[in-house]
Write a protein that holds these residues in place. Sequence first.
Motif, PDB file in Angstrom:
ATOM      1  N   ASP A 103       0.831  -1.199   0.000  1.00  0.00           N
ATOM      2  CA  ASP A 103       0.000   0.000   0.000  1.00  0.00           C
ATOM      3  C   ASP A 103       0.867   1.252   0.000  1.00  0.00           C
ATOM      4  O   ASP A 103       0.508   2.261  -0.603  1.00  0.00           O
ATOM      5  N   HIS A 138       1.041   1.434  -4.033  1.00  0.00           N
ATOM      6  CA  HIS A 138      -0.027   2.412  -4.231  1.00  0.00           C
ATOM      7  C   HIS A 138       0.476   3.845  -4.042  1.00  0.00           C
ATOM      8  O   HIS A 138       0.091   4.747  -4.789  1.00  0.00           O
ATOM      9  N   VAL A 297      -3.459   6.918   2.001  1.00  0.00           N
ATOM     10  CA  VAL A 297      -3.250   5.571   1.478  1.00  0.00           C
ATOM     11  C   VAL A 297      -4.460   4.695   1.803  1.00  0.00           C
ATOM     12  O   VAL A 297      -4.996   3.985   0.937  1.00  0.00           O
ATOM     13  N   THR A 301      -6.375   3.172  -1.418  1.00  0.00           N
ATOM     14  CA  THR A 301      -5.799   1.911  -1.868  1.00  0.00           C
ATOM     15  C   THR A 301      -6.904   0.862  -2.058  1.00  0.00           C
ATOM     16  O   THR A 301      -7.910   0.886  -1.333  1.00  0.00           O
ATOM     17  N   ILE A 308      -3.575  -3.416  -6.520  1.00  0.00           N
ATOM     18  CA  ILE A 308      -2.672  -2.265  -6.471  1.00  0.00           C
ATOM     19  C   ILE A 308      -1.897  -2.171  -7.781  1.00  0.00           C
ATOM     20  O   ILE A 308      -1.392  -3.169  -8.298  1.00  0.00           O
ATOM     21  N   SER A 312      -7.535   2.304  -8.149  1.00  0.00           N
ATOM     22  CA  SER A 312      -7.575   2.881  -6.805  1.00  0.00           C
ATOM     23  C   SER A 312      -9.014   3.224  -6.489  1.00  0.00           C
ATOM     24  O   SER A 312      -9.855   3.330  -7.374  1.00  0.00           O
TER      25      SER A 312
END
Length: 319
Positions: A103, A138, A297, A301, A308, A312
């Motif tokens: 992430d 991410h 995040v 994420t 990922i 998103s």
Amino acid sequence: MPIRLPSTLPAFQVLRSEGVMVMGRSAADRQDIRPLRIGLLNLMPKKIQTETQFARLIGATPLQVELSLIRMSDHETKNTAADHMEEFYRPFREVEETGEKFDGLIITGAPIEHLEFEDVTYWDELTRVFDWTQGHVHSTFGVCWGGMAMIHHFHGVKKHLLPQKLFGCYRHMNLAPERPYLRGFSDDLVMPVSRWTEMRRDEIEAAGLPVLLHSEAVGPALVEDPAHRALYIFNHLEYDSGTLNEEYRRDLDSVQVEGAQIAMPVNYFPDDDPARKPPNRWRSHAHLLYGNWISEVYLTTPFDIAEIGTKSTDLRAET
């Protein structure tokens, strides 16, 4: 929620003693949630100190975070015990081969500013890391030299060698209070700086990147790169209260060998007296910045970590 760390990692007991919520693997596995997977590519020589500093910040949010420690594959560290590296760190080559996704990824600085990027022994592998993040991470946070290296790789922005080291605590202006990463920030803040190079605001903005924090004295500090899902910070909000003091004492010791002039860190010791304990004036903004990053995040994420790099989401847009 706590940060998930091996119970034998030195940072585990340090953070627990400070009141940071930490959790071992077995306890974390009993919680029916997906922890955020955050990687730390640690390029600093003092690995234990650096991993503790970043774990302290990302472990202070309400979310469960699993921290994975990563190193360059063929670079041998001289300042951290080999058994520590063997037990807690994995080479990037292994992470790359297994196809893991994260992430978030933090890429630290490194004390190699005097070298051209391309002359760094692990530069080829590091550029593979940068490219790998685009499909496997991410959000990436490049710190100091790590941030300069990323912005150079993706945008061709150059770093410039300075005639003397920027060293001390400098005031920075908040240029983008509307950005979520600066939520809760004051209009200005003090930030530790320790570097021999700079990146220039006009060259960064010419590359199409917004500067979020800037100092008239030491230049840009925080840059956003939406196209590469990255943030770059050129200074050291993660530093402990005494880190600049440690660097100052180290440099004073080295002057006997090299004969260089060592300047005292600016605006750091009370009344410029190195015998007095320096106050920490940046801790709250450090927690805000890294907490805001972790929050962003989490909100964007994919829940399925396998997605990922392909999609998103934004929980704020869901009803």
